[in-house]
Design a protein around this motif. Structure first.
Motif: not given
Length: 92
Positions: A7, A9, A16, A19-20, A23, A37, A39, A58, A60
């Motif tokens: 990820k 960001s 972003c 998305i966190s 996830l 994952v 980051e 973001p 991925l």
């Protein structure tokens, strides 16, 4: 084959942060699929912008054995993330 979802960001980016949140919401399914994952803050790890040819966050990046097999850019749904994970596991 284990999948790594990178990820990418930056701080203060609302998509972003969303998305966190997604996830975290789907973390059990991600683990069930054997994926991890990681980051990355592109403001700190600036080399990643060039390495992954990133112009916006973001992003991925789905990697298998260190090779990118799929990518999602921008704000995407938890369902899209899981669908892409399944695809990343199966694609040749």
């Amino acid at each position: 084959m284990a999948i790594i979802i990178r990820k990418l960001s930056r701080p203060g980016c609302r998509p972003c942060a969303a998305i966190s949140h997604y996830l975290a919401e789907i973390a059990p399914q991600i683990a069930e699929e054997g994926a991890t994952v990681t980051e990355h803050d592109v403001m700190v790890e600036r080399g990643l912008l060039e390495k992954y040819e990133i112009t916006g966050v973001p992003v991925l990046v789905f990697e298998r054995s260190g090779v990118e097999v799929a990518r999602l850019t921008g704000l995407v749904s938890p369902e899209e993330i899981l669908d892409t994970l399944i695809y990343a596991k199966e694609v040749r």
